[in-house]
Design a protein around this motif. Structure first.
Motif, PDB file in Angstrom:
ATOM      1  N   SER A 162     -37.662  -4.170   0.863  1.00 12.64           N
ATOM      2  CA  SER A 162     -37.423  -2.720   0.832  1.00 12.64           C
ATOM      3  C   SER A 162     -38.527  -2.002   0.059  1.00 12.64           C
ATOM      4  O   SER A 162     -38.978  -0.929   0.459  1.00 12.64           O
ATOM      5  CB  SER A 162     -36.056  -2.441   0.200  1.00 12.64           C
ATOM      6  OG  SER A 162     -35.791  -1.063   0.189  1.00 12.64           O
ATOM      7  N   SER A 215     -35.585   2.069   1.198  1.00 16.46           N
ATOM      8  CA  SER A 215     -35.526   3.166   0.226  1.00 16.46           C
ATOM      9  C   SER A 215     -35.591   2.587  -1.186  1.00 16.46           C
ATOM     10  O   SER A 215     -35.258   1.424  -1.417  1.00 16.46           O
ATOM     11  CB  SER A 215     -34.235   3.960   0.398  1.00 16.46           C
ATOM     12  OG  SER A 215     -33.101   3.171   0.080  1.00 16.46           O
ATOM     13  N   GLU A 274     -23.517   7.927  -7.493  1.00 16.40           N
ATOM     14  CA  GLU A 274     -24.404   6.785  -7.737  1.00 16.40           C
ATOM     15  C   GLU A 274     -24.604   6.548  -9.236  1.00 16.40           C
ATOM     16  O   GLU A 274     -24.551   5.418  -9.713  1.00 16.40           O
ATOM     17  CB  GLU A 274     -25.764   7.028  -7.052  1.00 16.40           C
ATOM     18  CG  GLU A 274     -26.946   6.207  -7.569  1.00 16.40           C
ATOM     19  CD  GLU A 274     -26.739   4.703  -7.461  1.00 16.40           C
ATOM     20  OE1 GLU A 274     -27.422   3.978  -8.215  1.00 16.40           O
ATOM     21  OE2 GLU A 274     -25.908   4.240  -6.658  1.00 16.40           O
ATOM     22  N   THR A 312     -30.100  -3.793  -4.737  1.00 20.56           N
ATOM     23  CA  THR A 312     -30.190  -5.219  -4.400  1.00 20.56           C
ATOM     24  C   THR A 312     -30.794  -6.013  -5.557  1.00 20.56           C
ATOM     25  O   THR A 312     -30.405  -7.159  -5.796  1.00 20.56           O
ATOM     26  CB  THR A 312     -31.041  -5.421  -3.131  1.00 20.56           C
ATOM     27  OG1 THR A 312     -32.263  -4.672  -3.233  1.00 20.56           O
ATOM     28  CG2 THR A 312     -30.285  -4.991  -1.895  1.00 20.56           C
ATOM     29  N   GLN A 314     -41.602  -1.753   2.308  1.00 20.53           N
ATOM     30  CA  GLN A 314     -41.402  -0.760   3.370  1.00 20.53           C
ATOM     31  C   GLN A 314     -41.473   0.665   2.828  1.00 20.53           C
ATOM     32  O   GLN A 314     -41.954   1.576   3.503  1.00 20.53           O
ATOM     33  CB  GLN A 314     -40.043  -0.985   4.047  1.00 20.53           C
ATOM     34  CG  GLN A 314     -40.019  -2.152   5.013  1.00 20.53           C
ATOM     35  CD  GLN A 314     -38.728  -2.227   5.810  1.00 20.53           C
ATOM     36  OE1 GLN A 314     -38.328  -3.286   6.247  1.00 20.53           O
ATOM     37  NE2 GLN A 314     -38.078  -1.123   6.009  1.00 20.53           N
ATOM     38  N   PHE A 331     -32.122   1.334  -2.290  1.00 18.26           N
ATOM     39  CA  PHE A 331     -31.743   0.011  -1.788  1.00 18.26           C
ATOM     40  C   PHE A 331     -32.424  -1.080  -2.611  1.00 18.26           C
ATOM     41  O   PHE A 331     -31.804  -2.088  -2.965  1.00 18.26           O
ATOM     42  CB  PHE A 331     -32.141  -0.113  -0.315  1.00 18.26           C
ATOM     43  CG  PHE A 331     -31.719  -1.408   0.329  1.00 18.26           C
ATOM     44  CD1 PHE A 331     -30.489  -1.513   0.942  1.00 18.26           C
ATOM     45  CD2 PHE A 331     -32.555  -2.517   0.307  1.00 18.26           C
ATOM     46  CE1 PHE A 331     -30.089  -2.706   1.542  1.00 18.26           C
ATOM     47  CE2 PHE A 331     -32.166  -3.709   0.888  1.00 18.26           C
ATOM     48  CZ  PHE A 331     -30.935  -3.800   1.509  1.00 18.26           C
ATOM     49  N   SER A 332     -33.710  -0.890  -2.914  1.00 26.05           N
ATOM     50  CA  SER A 332     -34.447  -1.870  -3.718  1.00 26.05           C
ATOM     51  C   SER A 332     -33.785  -2.057  -5.082  1.00 26.05           C
ATOM     52  O   SER A 332     -33.644  -3.189  -5.567  1.00 26.05           O
ATOM     53  CB  SER A 332     -35.895  -1.418  -3.906  1.00 26.05           C
ATOM     54  OG  SER A 332     -36.517  -1.213  -2.668  1.00 26.05           O
ATOM     55  N   VAL A 337     -26.795   3.230   0.337  1.00 25.54           N
ATOM     56  CA  VAL A 337     -28.263   3.229   0.448  1.00 25.54           C
ATOM     57  C   VAL A 337     -28.680   2.490   1.718  1.00 25.54           C
ATOM     58  O   VAL A 337     -27.905   1.744   2.308  1.00 25.54           O
ATOM     59  CB  VAL A 337     -28.915   2.567  -0.787  1.00 25.54           C
ATOM     60  CG1 VAL A 337     -28.750   3.430  -2.006  1.00 25.54           C
ATOM     61  CG2 VAL A 337     -28.340   1.172  -1.032  1.00 25.54           C
ATOM     62  N   GLU A 338     -29.935   2.698   2.122  1.00 24.72           N
ATOM     63  CA  GLU A 338     -30.466   2.081   3.324  1.00 24.72           C
ATOM     64  C   GLU A 338     -31.715   1.283   3.000  1.00 24.72           C
ATOM     65  O   GLU A 338     -32.463   1.622   2.076  1.00 24.72           O
ATOM     66  CB  GLU A 338     -30.810   3.142   4.370  1.00 24.72           C
ATOM     67  CG  GLU A 338     -29.597   3.888   4.915  1.00 24.72           C
ATOM     68  CD  GLU A 338     -29.995   4.891   5.991  1.00 24.72           C
ATOM     69  OE1 GLU A 338     -31.217   5.036   6.227  1.00 24.72           O
ATOM     70  OE2 GLU A 338     -29.095   5.515   6.560  1.00 24.72           O
ATOM     71  N   MET A 339     -31.935   0.227   3.792  1.00 28.20           N
ATOM     72  CA  MET A 339     -33.137  -0.590   3.642  1.00 28.20           C
ATOM     73  C   MET A 339     -34.381   0.281   3.784  1.00 28.20           C
ATOM     74  O   MET A 339     -34.448   1.164   4.643  1.00 28.20           O
ATOM     75  CB  MET A 339     -33.132  -1.698   4.700  1.00 28.20           C
ATOM     76  CG  MET A 339     -34.466  -2.417   4.900  1.00 28.20           C
ATOM     77  SD  MET A 339     -35.018  -3.354   3.447  1.00 28.20           S
ATOM     78  CE  MET A 339     -34.042  -4.836   3.621  1.00 28.20           C
ATOM     79  N   LEU A 383     -24.108  -0.358  -2.590  1.00 29.34           N
ATOM     80  CA  LEU A 383     -24.929  -0.865  -1.491  1.00 29.34           C
ATOM     81  C   LEU A 383     -24.633  -0.129  -0.191  1.00 29.34           C
ATOM     82  O   LEU A 383     -25.524   0.038   0.660  1.00 29.34           O
ATOM     83  CB  LEU A 383     -24.674  -2.368  -1.321  1.00 29.34           C
ATOM     84  CG  LEU A 383     -25.762  -3.208  -0.626  1.00 29.34           C
ATOM     85  CD1 LEU A 383     -27.112  -3.005  -1.295  1.00 29.34           C
ATOM     86  CD2 LEU A 383     -25.377  -4.679  -0.656  1.00 29.34           C
ATOM     87  N   LYS A 384     -23.395   0.340  -0.031  1.00 32.63           N
ATOM     88  CA  LYS A 384     -23.020   1.076   1.177  1.00 32.63           C
ATOM     89  C   LYS A 384     -23.647   2.471   1.202  1.00 32.63           C
ATOM     90  O   LYS A 384     -23.714   3.101   2.261  1.00 32.63           O
ATOM     91  CB  LYS A 384     -21.502   1.206   1.260  1.00 32.63           C
ATOM     92  CG  LYS A 384     -20.772  -0.111   1.493  1.00 32.63           C
ATOM     93  CD  LYS A 384     -19.261   0.088   1.475  1.00 32.63           C
ATOM     94  CE  LYS A 384     -18.528  -1.236   1.652  1.00 32.63           C
ATOM     95  NZ  LYS A 384     -17.060  -1.066   1.567  1.00 32.63           N
TER      96      LYS A 384
END
Length: 545
Positions: free
Chosen positions: A256, A223, A189, A230, A259, A226-227, A219-221, A216-217
């Motif tokens: 994100s 987290s 990363e 994006t 959340q 991800f923020s 990380v997850e929404m 982007l692949k």
């Protein structure tokens, strides 16, 4: 011709793509604003986790376990509350010093340095990092050491106004960045982040998009990662002048952040600025206030600076819009008040006219009262007849016959009432009061109507109960059998029994319907009972025939 087809086809594709983007943007807006409304839910979840970690730390006496738990609490607070995060990382430094563990001390100081960098406290971060002896660091912490210095000098270079200092900071930033890049694995990363930034700074956007897609692949929404990815993708769309896509990824980043209960965020403020430029003042004001509340909660100097540049303009525009709406509302209220005044004047004039008409109507009051008395009598008879017909409704054909007969009879009554009303009006207009008085005293009309009533009653009842006479004769003694000359007409005794069959037992009601005295009805009933085979149960048996 082919060229025109190609141009029209290209335009159609662009319009379709714009329509799809607009729909996606509307959906993301709804999701974002729902998350904003429910942000307390995610924050309470985080607070509950922190509460549990604090309880665990309180229940252990082992300093190393306290250090590990405090490190977890720091990670929860790191992007949620700067003051709490700083408090716990400083506690970890104290615990590490108590444990006399240089590795843990350096690890905690590195984390504090990164915390200070992320909140715009670049000089304090460099000061904290200077306490670390690089040669004493284990291999596992070298990368974090370079990252902290790289981010610190990058922030100082960007924010200083002194050109000489800026040049010095930029050289140091490049040095640490190159040192870091030489050490890290190509597809990690951190390596991809640096590579993307280099492509972005050199405006090699295609390559930057490719690298960002790789990140982007990973990380997850929901987290922090991800923020961040994006948000950096939105910067690429901004440079590529794709404002709709920029807003989409800013919204994804903001969703994100909410959340993940991340208060140290940049996407919401940037999105507010974009909406303000586009003229969506209400949303811009809503989003910038949300961003300000987050920054205030987190105590982020960096975010306060960004918000301070945009919030006054947005707030001023919102206040101006509110003022315009208020002025427009005031004008509308004035206009409505004027209309209401005209309406009151119109109502007053109408009231005066109605009063004049009322005076004219009083001249017919005497005739109308007489008509009213007669109408009430007819209404009483009609109500009894209606009740009788209602009780006789057993099958569809009977109902149809009953409804037809009732409507025909009622229509005739209305016609007769109208004729009588016209006759009364004629006498009143001609001032023939003597003739009117004579008309009101005459019983001829009532007698004629009573005859018609009896005829209609007989016809309807015999249509519903065609064997009624035979059934009654079976209940009477042979010498008292009833014989009718006209099979379509009932005599008085049979009419009384017909009403009993219909459930009307009260002599007063029967007398009222047939227009006899109560004593007469009583005498008829007594005579019929004497003729019955079973005197005690005769009337009950009639109901069941």
């Amino acid at each position: 011709m082919h060229t025109l087809k190609f141009i029209f086809g290209f335009i159609a594709v662009l319009l379709l793509q714009h329509s799809l983007w607009s729909q996606n943007l509307d959906s993301l807006t709804k999701v974002l604003e729902t998350k904003m409304s429910n942000h307390n839910v995610y924050e309470l979840e985080k607070e509950e986790r922190i509460k549990n970690y604090l309880a665990q730390r309180h229940n252990t006496k082992d300093l190393k376990q306290q250090y590990d738990i405090t490190n977890t609490i720091f990670q929860e607070y790191q992007f949620y509350s700067f003051n709490d995060a700083l408090q716990h990382i400083e506690k970890n430094i104290e615990l590490a010093e108590t444990l006399n563990d240089d590795l843990l001390v350096n690890e905690a100081i590195l984390k504090m340095g990164l915390l200070l960098v992320n909140t715009g406290r670049f000089k304090e971060s460099i000061d904290a990092l200077s306490e670390i002896d690089r040669n004493a660091l284990p291999e596992s912490l070298i990368n974090d050491y370079f990252i902290a210095y790289e981010e610190g000098y990058s922030g100082l270079a960007y924010n200083t106004a002194v050109k000489r200092s800026q040049s010095n900071y930029s050289q140091l930033y490049t040095s640490y960045k190159d040192s870091l890049y030489a050490r890290i694995q190509p597809n990690t990363e951190e390596a991809l982040r640096i590579k993307e930034k280099e492509h972005r700074d050199s405006r090699n956007l295609d390559s930057a998009f490719t690298v960002n897609s790789q990140r982007l692949k990973m990380v997850e929404m929901g987290s922090r990662g991800f923020s961040l990815v994006t948000f950096e993708r939105s910067l690429l769309y901004q440079l590529n002048n794709q404002i709709t896509k920029q807003k989409e990824y800013l919204m994804l980043s903001a969703i994100s952040d909410i959340q993940a209960a991340v208060k140290d965020n940049a996407s919401m403020g940037t999105l507010a600025k974009l909406l303000f430029i586009e003229g969506d003042i209400d949303r811009a004001h809503q989003y910038i206030n949300f961003s300000y509340d987050d920054a205030e909660f987190y105590n982020s100097q960096l975010r306060f600076v960004d918000i301070a540049n945009n919030m006054p303009l947005i707030t001023k525009a919102y206040e101006q819009k509110s003022t315009k709406q208020k002025n427009k509302l005031q004008k509308s209220l004035i206009f409505i008040s004027i209309l209401a005044t005209f309406l009151l004047v119109a109502v007053y004039l109408i009231f005066k006219q109605v009063k004049k008409v009322s005076i004219a109507r009083n001249n017919l009051k005497t005739a109308n009262e007489q008509l009213k008395v007669f109408n009430e009598k007819l209404n009483t008879s009609n109500e009894d007849l209606k009740r009788l017909y209602s009780e006789l409704s057993e099958v569809d054909k009977v109902k149809e016959h009953y409804i037809g007969s009732f409507l025909n009879l009622y229509s005739e009554y209305i016609d007769k009432l109208d004729v009588y009303r016209k006759l009364v009006r004629k006498y009143v207009n001609a001032n023939q009061m003597t003739a009117l008085l004579k008309l009101s005293k005459s019983k001829q009309f009532i007698d004629e109507e009573l005859e018609i009533f009896n005829r209609n009653f007989d016809s309807s009842f015999l249509h519903i109960y065609p064997n009624f006479l035979n059934d009654i004769n079976q209940l009477l003694k042979p010498e008292h059998q009833i014989d009718l000359k006209n099979q379509s007409e009932l005599n008085t005794e049979l009419r009384i029994l017909a009403l009993i069959k219909l459930g009307i037992n009260n002599s007063s009601r029967i007398a009222k319907i047939l227009r006899y005295s109560v004593n007469t009805i009583y005498n008829y009933r007594a005579a019929i009972n004497k003729s019955a085979i079973d005197k005690e149960n005769f009337e009950e048996m009639i109901k069941s025939v």
